[in-house]
Design an enzyme around this catalytic site. Structure first.
Site, PDB file in Angstrom:
ATOM      1  N   ASP A 404      -0.295  -4.485  -6.957  1.00 14.88           N
ATOM      2  CA  ASP A 404       0.562  -4.487  -5.775  1.00 14.88           C
ATOM      3  C   ASP A 404       2.006  -4.720  -6.226  1.00 14.88           C
ATOM      4  OD1 ASP A 404       1.248  -4.416  -3.114  1.00 14.88           O
ATOM      5  OD2 ASP A 404       0.403  -6.362  -2.610  1.00 14.88           O
ATOM      6  N   GLU A 407       6.519  -1.086  -7.030  1.00 11.00           N
ATOM      7  CA  GLU A 407       7.457   0.039  -6.833  1.00 11.00           C
ATOM      8  C   GLU A 407       8.595   0.074  -7.869  1.00 11.00           C
ATOM      9  OE1 GLU A 407       4.869  -0.370  -3.818  1.00 11.00           O
ATOM     10  OE2 GLU A 407       6.333  -1.921  -4.311  1.00 11.00           O
ATOM     11  N   ASP A 480       1.479  -1.287   3.558  1.00  7.37           N
ATOM     12  CA  ASP A 480       1.518  -2.348   4.567  1.00  7.37           C
ATOM     13  C   ASP A 480       1.724  -1.773   5.964  1.00  7.37           C
ATOM     14  OD1 ASP A 480       1.161  -4.189   2.570  1.00  7.37           O
ATOM     15  OD2 ASP A 480       3.284  -4.653   2.369  1.00  7.37           O
TER      16      ASP A 480
END
Length: 797
Positions: A404, A407, A480
């Site tokens: 997670d 990015e 999300d």
């Protein structure tokens, strides 16, 4: 060189001039102008790479997207010279290169235009950042539609959209939010029934305009790097999808349990609570294979640690979960806490493995543990080090890892500043070039570590951010999302789009990550997710302490949710076979209607309906209180799953949608394999395989793939492909089977359920031996017979 200018201070654009010379080197063709060089590489008769050196010098030919197994396979190709153009030909296409400006036109062998440059390649200096902005513009053909580009939360057909790839932590994203988490610079064009694809292999910030600025022009550009793109001709869209995975690689088969139902929450804490959740699934007999642990299982959010207070004995936890048939998957983020007493931090500091700013200072930023540093995954030494860190997690019983925040996401800053430096496998670049591959390479290193320590078992990795080609080692989820009906629609579109962008192993946070769904929304979401390759409920912690387990909404909803999760488990052999098609051929598991009926313009803008594999057509319910829904069925005959009502395709039909059903259809002629009911993969040996066969008067073919489900024996031939052919008429049903393989399955018999026979048979014949049918062989609309696994032909007459 031609130059145009306008009022913008950065708008001076440079275009190639006329070809001065050309040369052929094997399957490469080079065309030289005064400054620009065009390289045309023939990879196959339908796949071509175009690469431009704006100033006469190519950059390093290197890609994190390409498959190591990519092989060139051109057979018949060559070049012809004409006064105004060069013609490069293959058995499938013609590439016309204009002598005066290098503009490209690609046609089929009959001269029909597939793809055509408008201004073609051009560039301008990027004065603010350095380097060049490289552009390519194409003419939009009459009626052309566009698809692909990964996880974009927008309409299926991208015509009229302008979109961007720059991996972003888009918490609570909405429809048309852009950019999002993933960076897949690959799109399809479809016009006049002809499909093609373009993969723009450039890791800088890339942008795509599908007729947004000018309605007759499609363009793509990058703020750095080269104009380097692959062209793939179908003409079928599914052939384009398979060509794309030939370039970027196919997925490995996952462990079969990863296709089961998965339960997650931020966070199940402490270990006692995890075991309570596991026990509740088994008590209520709701199938489930995986429980995820979010960041609270760690000690102070330090990666590769366990909370001393909440998870004091992870080995025992892993053992106890395994005893109940559960696999444990844990989250791992890239942020490493800046703590001199933390071993992972000390190792990385000693070896100089963390990212640095341009002036040499460490790249530091706040994430969950507080102040963090970040490994440079573009350095192969760092990737190897990272992969070795998973040894103790695996020894604790961890069977999968969830990456997670990669990015990369940084609190307050958003992401890394552009001056951060990266090794980039020996190139030394800024974050501008590495940003879109940061999470991609993190997940690659994670998968390498799990593969190393789980051997001979298969790894399972889920990642939030990635670049093209990540399907080779990871699954993804859509990020999300929010507990709203619109996000159920978005989940449907995003998973279809990801599938045709190479990443079929995808799903959404069922019920929504942010907020609280009601029972109806959660139930409808479960119904859709039953037909997504990754099926995981996940939700955020909140003040009310509300949970999203299948029983959280009361018995009415629990009953229906349980029923659909049970359906998921019955369909596992069909789902696994569809995954094998994806793994072996690159065929998307989820297929938008335009990809299965591209000659039918009614399908071009549809997103509600999609196919899972060859046989199942799904249309989810995406609003509250919906009593019926219109569904478009492509040409053919279709059985409504819940009552076997037959519908002719090529039309819109209205289907009732009580809460315990959803529009679900089976293609006539299909053989859909089912398991008997199980609570988890491996609960017990499968004692029979159920074949649901749907009558059709036209000859049809289906298949079943099977192997052990969780090791690499299939790579040494330990698998079976079983092919079925139905050849029937109004008086006789005939099913032929051909068996190929060496795997010894546990079941010895098939239970064959034949749906929709137009006559009532009196006997069945197995490999020439006739048996009488009796009342036990008949149910409403179904004929049931039991046959030995080794049968070759079954006849009902």
């Amino acid at each position: 060189m031609q130059i145009t200018s306008s009022s913008s201070k950065y708008s001076v654009k440079h275009y190639p001039d006329s070809v001065r010379k050309w040369q052929k080197e094997g399957n490469y063709f080079y065309f030289h102008t005064a400054e620009t060089i065009l390289e045309v590489r023939i990879i196959s008769d339908k796949i071509v790479r175009f690469r431009f050196a704006a100033d006469g010098k190519f950059q390093r030919d290197f890609s994190y997207a390409l498959s190591e197994k990519l092989e060139e396979s051109p057979v018949n190709f060559g070049i012809r010279e004409f006064e105004e153009v060069f013609e490069i030909y293959t058995d499938a296409i013609r590439i016309w290169v204009a002598r005066d400006n290098l503009r490209l036109t690609i046609t089929d062998t009959e001269g029909r235009v597939i793809n055509q440059d408008e201004m073609g390649f051009h560039w301008q200096h990027y004065l603010l950042k350095g380097g060049k902005i490289v552009y390519c513009s194409k003419q939009i053909q009459e009626g052309e539609c566009f698809y692909g580009l990964g996880d974009k939360p927008t309409d299926m057909n991208l015509r009229g959209k302008r979109l961007e790839n720059y991996g972003t932590d888009a918490y609570g994203f909405q429809k048309d939010t852009d950019p999002l988490y993933r960076n897949i610079p690959f799109y399809y064009g479809l016009h006049h029934g002809i499909g093609y694809g373009i993969f723009f292999d450039n890791t800088f910030r890339t942008l795509f305009d599908f007729g947004h600025e000018r309605d007759d022009v499609c363009s793509f550009w990058a703020r750095g790097g080269e104009m380097n793109y692959y062209f793939m001709y179908g003409p079928d869209l599914l052939q384009v999808a398979e060509a794309y995975t030939k370039i970027t690689g196919t997925a490995e088969l996952p462990p079969l349990w990863a296709l089961g139902y998965q339960q997650c929450r931020w966070s199940y804490y402490p270990d006692k609570r995890v075991m309570e959740i596991a026990a509740e699934f088994r008590k209520r007999q709701i199938p489930c294979d995986v429980i995820h642990l979010d960041i609270d299982y760690m000690e102070g959010f330090r990666c590769f640690t366990w909370s001393k207070e909440g998870f004091s004995d992870p080995v025992k936890l892993g053992r106890d979960l395994s005893a109940q048939g559960f696999k444990m998957v844990v989250i791992i983020d890239p942020g490493i806490k800046s703590d001199p007493d933390y071993d992972i931090y000390k190792q990385g500091m000693e070896r100089d493995y963390f990212c640095k700013r341009a002036d040499g200072a460490l790249m530091e930023g706040d994430v969950w543990p507080g102040k963090c540093v970040f490994p440079d995954y573009t350095n192969p030494e760092v990737r190897e080090w990272w992969s070795n860190l998973f040894k103790e997690l695996v020894e604790s019983g961890v069977r999968g890892v969830w990456n997670d925040m990669n990015e990369p996401a940084v609190f307050e800053m958003g992401t890394f500043p552009e001056d951060v430096r990266h090794d980039y496998d020996g190139e030394d670049v800024s974050h501008r070039k590495a940003h879109n591959v940061y999470g991609h390479l993190m997940s690659k290193a994670t998968a390498a570590g799990l593969r190393k320590y789980l051997m001979p078992n298969r790894p399972f990795v889920i990642t939030r951010s990635c670049y093209a080609g990540a399907q080779r080692w990871a699954s993804v989820w859509t990020g999300d999302n929010v507990s709203e009906w619109e996000h159920l629609w978005l989940a449907n579109v995003q998973c279809q789009r990801l599938a045709v962008s190479g990443i079929s192993f995808a799903g959404s946070d069922i019920g929504g990550f942010i907020g609280e769904p009601d029972g109806e929304l959660y139930t409808r979401w479960i119904q859709l997710a039953t037909f997504h390759p990754l099926m995981r409920t996940h939700s955020a912690s909140n003040e009310t302490g509300f949970n999203q387990e299948p029983w959280s909404f009361g018995s009415k909803y629990e009953f229906i949710v349980k029923r659909f999760i049970q359906l998921r488990y019955r369909l596992l052999p069909y789902l696994y076979t569809t995954f094998w098609q994806y793994s072996h051929h690159g065929t998307p598991m989820l297929r938008p209607l335009a990809f299965v009926a591209q000659q039918d313009p009614q399908t071009y803008n549809r997103s509600h309906e999609f196919m899972l594999g060859d046989a199942l057509l799904i249309s989810h319910v995406d609003g509250p209180g919906v009593k019926e829904k219109e569904v478009y069925l492509p040409a053919g005959r279709w059985y409504y799953f819940f009552n076997d009502q037959v519908f002719e395709g090529g039309q819109t039909v209205t289907i009732p949608t009580p809460l315990d059903e959803m529009p679900l259809f089976v293609k006539a002629g299909a053989v859909v394999p089912n398991y008997p009911g199980i609570q988890y993969v491996g609960e017990r040996p499968i004692d029979e395989m159920i074949l649901n066969v749907y009558y059709c008067e036209q000859p049809t073919a289906s298949m079943l793939y099977e192997d052990a489900g969780d090791h690499y024996g299939y790579k040494d031939g330990q698998f079976n492909t079983i092919r079925y052919k139905q050849v029937s008429d109004k008086q006789q049903f005939r099913l032929k089977k051909r068996f190929f393989g060496q795997y010894q399955a546990s079941y010895k018999k098939y239970r064959v359920l034949v749906h929709g026979l137009p006559f009532k048979p009196t006997e069945y014949v197995v490999d020439g031996k006739a048996y009488k049918l009796n009342a036990r062989n008949f149910a409403v609309g179904v004929v049931k017979v039991m046959v030995e696994r080794k049968f070759e032909e079954l006849i009902l007459r």
